[in-house]
Motif scaffolding. Sequence first.
Motif, mmCIF file in Angstrom:
data_model
loop_
_atom_site.group_PDB
_atom_site.id
_atom_site.type_symbol
_atom_site.label_atom_id
_atom_site.label_comp_id
_atom_site.label_asym_id
_atom_site.label_seq_id
_atom_site.Cartn_x
_atom_site.Cartn_y
_atom_site.Cartn_z
ATOM 1 N N GLU A 130 0.826 -1.208 0.000
ATOM 2 C CA GLU A 130 0.000 0.000 0.000
ATOM 3 C C GLU A 130 0.860 1.259 0.000
ATOM 4 N N ALA A 131 1.902 1.280 0.836
ATOM 5 C CA ALA A 131 2.787 2.444 0.900
ATOM 6 C C ALA A 131 3.475 2.648 -0.447
ATOM 7 N N GLN A 132 3.925 1.557 -1.031
ATOM 8 C CA GLN A 132 4.585 1.611 -2.337
ATOM 9 C C GLN A 132 3.620 2.127 -3.415
ATOM 10 N N THR A 133 2.388 1.670 -3.351
ATOM 11 C CA THR A 133 1.388 2.081 -4.342
ATOM 12 C C THR A 133 1.066 3.568 -4.214
ATOM 13 N N ILE A 134 0.929 4.044 -2.986
ATOM 14 C CA ILE A 134 0.626 5.469 -2.783
ATOM 15 C C ILE A 134 1.810 6.330 -3.231
ATOM 16 N N ALA A 135 3.023 5.867 -2.940
ATOM 17 C CA ALA A 135 4.214 6.611 -3.379
ATOM 18 C C ALA A 135 4.283 6.656 -4.906
ATOM 19 N N ILE A 191 -3.792 -6.353 -6.268
ATOM 20 C CA ILE A 191 -5.020 -5.721 -6.756
ATOM 21 C C ILE A 191 -5.758 -5.111 -5.561
ATOM 22 N N ALA A 192 -5.781 -5.856 -4.450
ATOM 23 C CA ALA A 192 -6.450 -5.343 -3.236
ATOM 24 C C ALA A 192 -5.764 -4.083 -2.722
ATOM 25 N N SER A 193 -4.426 -4.034 -2.766
ATOM 26 C CA SER A 193 -3.735 -2.862 -2.208
ATOM 27 C C SER A 193 -3.974 -1.617 -3.051
ATOM 28 N N THR A 194 -4.208 -1.770 -4.355
ATOM 29 C CA THR A 194 -4.572 -0.573 -5.129
ATOM 30 C C THR A 194 -6.015 -0.205 -4.855
ATOM 31 N N GLN A 195 -6.874 -1.221 -4.695
ATOM 32 C CA GLN A 195 -8.283 -0.892 -4.438
ATOM 33 C C GLN A 195 -8.448 -0.192 -3.089
ATOM 34 N N THR A 196 -7.720 -0.673 -2.053
ATOM 35 C CA THR A 196 -7.885 -0.040 -0.734
ATOM 36 C C THR A 196 -7.253 1.350 -0.689
ATOM 37 N N THR A 197 -6.321 1.648 -1.581
ATOM 38 C CA THR A 197 -5.697 2.983 -1.565
ATOM 39 C C THR A 197 -6.150 3.806 -2.763
ATOM 40 N N ARG A 198 -7.162 3.369 -3.460
ATOM 41 C CA ARG A 198 -7.602 3.998 -4.710
ATOM 42 C C ARG A 198 -7.675 5.527 -4.607
ATOM 43 N N GLY A 199 -6.982 6.211 -5.527
ATOM 44 C CA GLY A 199 -7.029 7.679 -5.589
ATOM 45 C C GLY A 199 -6.273 8.379 -4.477
ATOM 46 N N ARG A 200 -5.646 7.632 -3.567
ATOM 47 C CA ARG A 200 -4.980 8.274 -2.423
ATOM 48 C C ARG A 200 -3.568 8.713 -2.770
ATOM 49 N N VAL A 201 -3.251 9.946 -2.432
ATOM 50 C CA VAL A 201 -1.920 10.489 -2.714
ATOM 51 C C VAL A 201 -1.372 11.217 -1.493
ATOM 52 N N LEU A 202 -0.067 11.462 -1.513
ATOM 53 C CA LEU A 202 0.595 12.253 -0.484
ATOM 54 C C LEU A 202 0.605 13.710 -0.916
ATOM 55 N N MET A 203 0.232 14.585 0.017
ATOM 56 C CA MET A 203 0.215 16.021 -0.284
ATOM 57 C C MET A 203 1.154 16.748 0.675
ATOM 58 N N TYR A 204 1.720 17.821 0.188
ATOM 59 C CA TYR A 204 2.454 18.735 1.070
ATOM 60 C C TYR A 204 2.023 20.135 0.650
ATOM 61 N N ASP A 205 1.538 20.937 1.558
ATOM 62 C CA ASP A 205 0.852 22.182 1.204
ATOM 63 C C ASP A 205 -0.234 21.850 0.177
ATOM 64 N N ASP A 206 -0.195 22.535 -0.975
ATOM 65 C CA ASP A 206 -1.255 22.271 -1.951
ATOM 66 C C ASP A 206 -0.785 21.386 -3.094
ATOM 67 N N GLU A 207 0.381 20.796 -2.923
ATOM 68 C CA GLU A 207 0.926 20.026 -4.038
ATOM 69 C C GLU A 207 1.019 18.541 -3.730
ATOM 70 N N ILE A 208 0.854 17.748 -4.784
ATOM 71 C CA ILE A 208 1.083 16.305 -4.652
ATOM 72 C C ILE A 208 2.584 16.092 -4.489
ATOM 73 N N CYS A 209 2.962 15.250 -3.536
ATOM 74 C CA CYS A 209 4.389 15.039 -3.261
ATOM 75 C C CYS A 209 5.080 14.321 -4.407
ATOM 76 N N ASP A 210 6.275 14.774 -4.669
ATOM 77 C CA ASP A 210 7.165 14.119 -5.620
ATOM 78 C C ASP A 210 7.814 12.961 -4.838
#
Length: 445
Positions: A158-163, A203-222
Amino acid sequence: MNLQTLQQEPDIRIGIILPEDRYREIRLETPRNGDYQLVFANGRSMGLSPGLPLRVETQNGKLAVFDGDQKLYSGERVHIQPKAAAELAPKSGILVRDVIAGRSFHWKKYIDVHLPGKLELSLRNDTLFLVNVLPFETYLACVATSEMNAACPPALLEAQTIAARSWLLAHAENKHHELGIDACNDDCCQRYQGTGFLTAEAIASTQTTRGRVLMYDDEICDARYSKSCGGIMEAYEAVWKGKPKPYLVVKSDAREDFTQQFDLRREDDVQKWLTSHPKSFCSPHVVDESELSRYLGSVDESGRYFRWQVTLRQEELTQRLNEMLKLDVAAVQGMQVLERGGSGRIVRLGIDFLDANMHLHTITLKDQYDIRNVLHRKFLYSSAFIIEAKFGGDAVPREFVLTGGGWGHGVGLCQIGALGMALEGFDTETILQHYYPGSRLETLY
Ligand SMILES: [Zn+2]
Ligand SMILES: [Zn+2]
């Protein structure tokens, strides 16, 4: 992909076979189940039977598609796509044979991949160009299992997928803009090898994190990541140009704060650090290195990455410098560390050498990537190393022994460390907070 309007899952364009690969023939096979078709440049289409082997060739400045000896199409470009959206499953999609993995790396190989979604085939400078267009979340499930093995604990996947999702959406470096793709299929961007290694867990780890991203201020984290930081993470600006990123900083990859005891910009501290065995999350104290092959992606060579040693023989090094840098080196006299980043990675390295007339010269390698690439034909694991010159009977060293730590640039999430944290029971959010301090999770779609 337009981020401004991103309220639903976008499609993503991944370059699979690039013009630089110089392919003049591609072999494919339609899936045994599922209804596929060829769609021509003029919009007409042709149904394809299941399990059909196809060959795409360049022919007289055009692209031609063959079923055996029968030519199905000749023209500028063609798409191969399912008639209806197909369900994502291991080994689903079109089989494409002999795709490059490890483009420009010493371990470059040719693998067969199963690609879900649509394939776009076209010509660029008389060579074939293959783009896979697929739903973004499908792509991410495949990336998670190409980068790491699906045997990994769910928190790591999940962490890898969100990153991976954040990194791609942040789009900080689109290396292939001129090709009209979002990323390539290889380590240059993110390793994507289709559905071949996909599992129900991924497949489950993408479904459980679907659309989830890391943000810092108003930007998606690099959200950068690499295999092993070696115990302390590197800062963004030590590896890439551009201004520092507050969530990609020098930080201890452990419960304990090593940065209090070691300032790895200093040589004596680096010496102590690389010859010690700190209990970081990426260390063998937490992740047994002989077990790594169970967890790492299938094209990684398993071995010792946390602390390693490499010997550069004088003749090899001389030859390497002459080849890589087109120099006239007769012998290397010494190497000097000019600057290190906070993880101990060398970012500027001076090399003193004698030419055939015994004149002394110095060159400077100014980047961790160049240092790793120039010094060793197999690409050094990292640039965090100390150098010991060993002399035989001659005035110049017989060899240089490098004692190093970590694998990769060391910035952001440390994949082996995140595995260690997941094995110790930390949850996804805690792992991400650790590697990207100050960031927060948000759901985009
Ligand atoms: Zn790339
Ligand atoms: Zn680490």
